[in-house]
Scaffold this active site. Structure first.
Site, mmCIF file in Angstrom:
data_model
loop_
_atom_site.group_PDB
_atom_site.id
_atom_site.type_symbol
_atom_site.label_atom_id
_atom_site.label_comp_id
_atom_site.label_asym_id
_atom_site.label_seq_id
_atom_site.Cartn_x
_atom_site.Cartn_y
_atom_site.Cartn_z
ATOM 1 N N HIS A 42 0.818 -1.213 0.000
ATOM 2 C CA HIS A 42 0.000 0.000 0.000
ATOM 3 C C HIS A 42 0.853 1.264 0.000
ATOM 4 O O HIS A 42 0.521 2.232 -0.675
ATOM 5 C CB HIS A 42 -0.920 0.010 1.227
ATOM 6 C CG HIS A 42 -1.792 1.225 1.308
ATOM 7 N ND1 HIS A 42 -2.985 1.340 0.624
ATOM 8 C CD2 HIS A 42 -1.639 2.393 1.982
ATOM 9 C CE1 HIS A 42 -3.529 2.519 0.875
ATOM 10 N NE2 HIS A 42 -2.737 3.173 1.692
ATOM 11 N N HIS A 88 -10.156 2.358 -0.028
ATOM 12 C CA HIS A 88 -10.235 1.810 1.328
ATOM 13 C C HIS A 88 -11.001 0.495 1.248
ATOM 14 O O HIS A 88 -11.966 0.266 1.975
ATOM 15 C CB HIS A 88 -10.910 2.804 2.278
ATOM 16 C CG HIS A 88 -10.044 3.177 3.440
ATOM 17 N ND1 HIS A 88 -10.511 3.278 4.722
ATOM 18 C CD2 HIS A 88 -8.717 3.457 3.519
ATOM 19 C CE1 HIS A 88 -9.530 3.619 5.539
ATOM 20 N NE2 HIS A 88 -8.428 3.738 4.836
#
Length: 732
Positions: A42, A88
């Site tokens: 990420h 998300h």
């Protein structure tokens, strides 16, 4: 035998060896934890950076490109616009409300970190099938989280998408785009400079919620329910009212010139903010963990440094301005603490107290710039067998059309799209439109900006390269439908497990397709996000690159026409003839997932877009709608639904022409008195066109294919999502 610490933190043996080489010694627990979050997929993009370099990122109006918190473009009149899109996904499956809410909070901070006031949000959402109870529960919670946070913090939600499909079973996609506006002179970057300057932590206290957060959750897929439940503490908890105070306080600090650099705390928390600001500025930083306000007792240094607790910012401040900073923070009731000092060492040193024991010391750039770069194996999948698409019966066509209609109103009605009273075109149109006002004076410039987000997993499942190019082309055409010229693009690349060679091939191909389209449309990519490991129970999602594109409207004296026609209008279809059903919603619905996509004719697409903008600007059309998901059938049905006026369509020989999603096509409703002028303009642009029908009455009719009362279309369109969820209110 216990698992080695580095492996439990997600680091490989080779990565540990590289860390030892960098440090010249074995790392301690704190240092390993910092590397594990910063070198996660990420935060570091270690599997995708090599491919992202092929995207075009420069343009005459680009002020800030990829690598900062948000991209920034110059739109004239001393005004700049910041934009960013993030995902998300994984947190939103574990805790739908908080996962989505903190996704909104994080993207808003990315924007005001640049000195921009956030003015609009869009949310492209993907969930598992409506028939699945867990998917419905996730959808309800996500929409509730987005509305609960966005409405409370005071940023309008002006559009997006909501898609339900089996490929997202167990792995929803929650992507959020935010746009902000700023005077060019207020632009600030996330870097530290000035030896002796202070790092001031602003905002909320630091807790154990979100330890590892997205940096951990986004680096692994989902397993069984018990395993997923164990991940719940890694989901952050949001406070929109704290965020609102942060917005106002930070913008005042920037207006007063009291901040040298500023960085939001998102993925990897304080480790990310401290290392990135220092690395970008070519300096070091001493960071005191005891100076960090904590809301839980007994927190260990590695917990403090990796927590992703929300609503926090790190500002670099000159010592002589510190008291003024504290004064403004008190005014806005924002906590503020000196937690770091800028040094010349180039190292990030974690200390208990300033001038006290050193708990960890690493080169700041090693966390930020020296993360591993993987050129993972790629493998093209075996060609899907060509499948013969049988002609559906008329009864089948009618049901298929109705089944593809779904209003997003259940979701959009929960969002406030009119905050700031800037929104001219809100959710439900081809693109959102906002007035462009000066960020300092509030004066209306008379111009507008348009926003759209688009994605199509079916296209990309058939051919990721052409599918990604078609997605960019669709966004550009959506902007043309409101009269806007595209200026910049951001992307959110949602793919499966990068350790799967087929997934990496899909990612690489999609990047190349996007690059090809962006070059063709002279559209710079100013930022984005890569979300990998989108898999559940070992099954990868279909490749889903999402793009957000911003455009400008030179004269916003009148609202764009919209998705409606008048009784008596002639219906004209712009663009080439439909070629095939491959990759279409109809094909996938009926089990046909093979085939191929025809490459886009970029020259023709540019002409179609230019013609469409001209038609809108010259007010020559009553209404218009681009032909995309669901093909001409869904496009025309939505026009009929929105106008409450039926139509009779001819020259549509079969279901291929009706459901094909071939690109570069726009459906127009035209006053009969203007039809000659419209056709002459189409000929001037050398764009194919055809008169295909008449808008009239209360029946949606396609010659030799189907006849449906418009009221039946409206009821199905309005009620499908509400009926599936059993009520029109969220229960997440």
């Amino acid at each position: 035998m216990a698992e080695p610490l580095h492996r439990s933190l997600g680091l490989t043996d080779d990565e540990l060896d590289k860390i030892i080489e960098i440090l010249g010694r074995e790392p301690n627990h704190l240092e390993l934890a910092m590397y594990s979050v910063m070198w996660s997929e990420h935060c570091s993009y270690k599997s995708s950076r090599i491919h992202l370099k092929r995207l075009p990122t420069e343009g005459k109006n680009v002020l800030v490109g990829p690598g900062e918190n948000a991209g920034v473009i110059d739109v004239g009149d001393g005004i700049a616009i910041a934009l960013r899109i993030e995902s998300h996904n994984h947190p939103s499956y574990i805790e739908p409300y908080q996962g989505a809410a903190t996704g909104v909070g994080g993207i808003i901070r990315d924007i005001f970190t640049m000195g921009a006031r956030p003015i609009a949000i869009m949310d492209p959402l993907r969930f598992g099938p409506l028939e699945d109870a867990r998917s419905r529960w996730v959808a309800e919670g996500v929409v509730s989280g987005i509305s609960g946070y966005g409405n409370s913090v005071g940023v309008p939600n002006v559009g997006g998408e909501i898609v339900f499909d089996e490929t997202y079973m167990g792995n929803p996609l929650v992507n959020v785009l935010c746009v902000g506006i700023l005077p060019k002179e207020r632009l600030v970057l996330g870097q530290a400079s000035g030896i002796g300057n202070l790092a001031v932590l602003l905002g909320s206290t630091t807790g154990r919620d979100g330890i590892g957060g997205v940096s951990v959750l986004a680096s692994a897929g989902f397993g069984d329910e018990e395993e997923d439940a164990e991940k719940r503490p890694s989901v952050q908890v949001g406070d929109p009212f704290e965020e609102k105070r942060l917005i106002e306080g930070c913008l005042e600090l920037l207006d007063e010139g009291l901040v040298v650099g500023i960085q939001d705390l998102g993925g990897a928390g304080l480790t990310c903010a401290a290392s990135e600001t220092a690395s970008r500025g070519g300096v070091g930083m001493d960071f005191s963990v005891s100076a960090v306000p904590q809301r839980e007792t007994g927190m260990q240094p590695f917990e403090i440094m990796t927590s992703e607790s929300q609503e926090r910012m790190l500002a670099i401040v000159e010592p002589e301005n510190l008291e003024q900073v504290f004064e403004i923070c008190r005014k806005w009731e924002i906590r503020s603490s000196v937690v770091g000092k800028v040094t010349s060492s180039g190292a990030l040193r974690i200390v208990e107290e300033f001038d006290g024991e050193v708990l960890g010391e690493v080169p700041a750039s090693s966390l930020h710039e020296d993360a591993p770069l993987y050129e993972r194996p790629m493998a093209q999948p075996d060609k899907l067998a060509d499948q013969e698409m049988q002609l559906a019966t008329p009864e089948g066509i009618e049901k298929d059309l109705i089944d593809m209609l779904m209003s997003p109103q259940w979701a959009t009605s929960q969002y406030d799209s009119q905050l700031f009273l800037n929104t001219v075109v809100g959710p439900g149109s081809d693109a959102a439109v906002l007035r462009l006002k000066h960020p300092t004076t509030g004066a209306d410039t008379g111009r507008g900006m348009a926003l759209t987000t688009d994605g199509n997993h079916r296209w990309c499942a058939v051919n990721p390269r052409i599918g990604a190019a078609m997605t960019v082309a669709e966004s550009v055409l959506n902007l043309a439908c409101v009269g806007a010229v595209p200026q910049a693009l951001v992307n959110c690349l949602n793919f499966g497990n990068p350790e799967n060679p087929i997934v990496m091939w899909q990612l690489s191909e999609a990047v190349d397709g996007m690059a090809e389209a962006c070059n063709a449309f002279e559209l710079p990519v100013v930022g984005g996000n890569v979300s990998l490991y989108n898999e559940s129970q070992g099954k990868n999602i279909d490749p889903t690159p999402i793009v957000g594109v911003i455009g400008l409207i030179d004269d916003l004296a009148k609202s764009p026409p919209g998705l409606a026609w008048n009784d008596g209008d002639r219906i004209i279809l712009l663009g080439p003839e439909a070629s095939a059903l491959d990759g279409s919603a109809w094909a996938f619905k009926n089990g046909y997932k093979g085939g191929s996509l025809e490459p886009i004719d970029f020259d023709l697409h540019r002409q179609v877009c230019a013609l469409t903008r001209d038609l809108v600007t010259k007010e020559l059309v009553t209404g218009l709608h681009d032909v995309s998901t669901g093909g001409l059938g869904v496009c025309a049905a939505e026009m009929a639904i929105n106008s409450n006026v039926g139509c009779t369509l001819a020259r549509i020989p079969d279901h291929i022409s009706f459901f094909s999603e071939s690109p570069s096509r726009v459906l127009l409703g035209v006053n009969p008195e203007l039809i000659t002028e419209v056709e002459q303009l189409a000929e001037k642009y050398n764009v194919p066109y055809a008169r295909i029908g008449l808008a009239h009455g209360n029946v949606f009719s396609v010659k030799n294919l189907l006849t449906i009362p418009v009221q039946d279309l409206q009821e199905k369109w309005s009620n499908r999502l509400v009926d599936a969820l059993d009520s029109g209110t969220t229960q997440g």
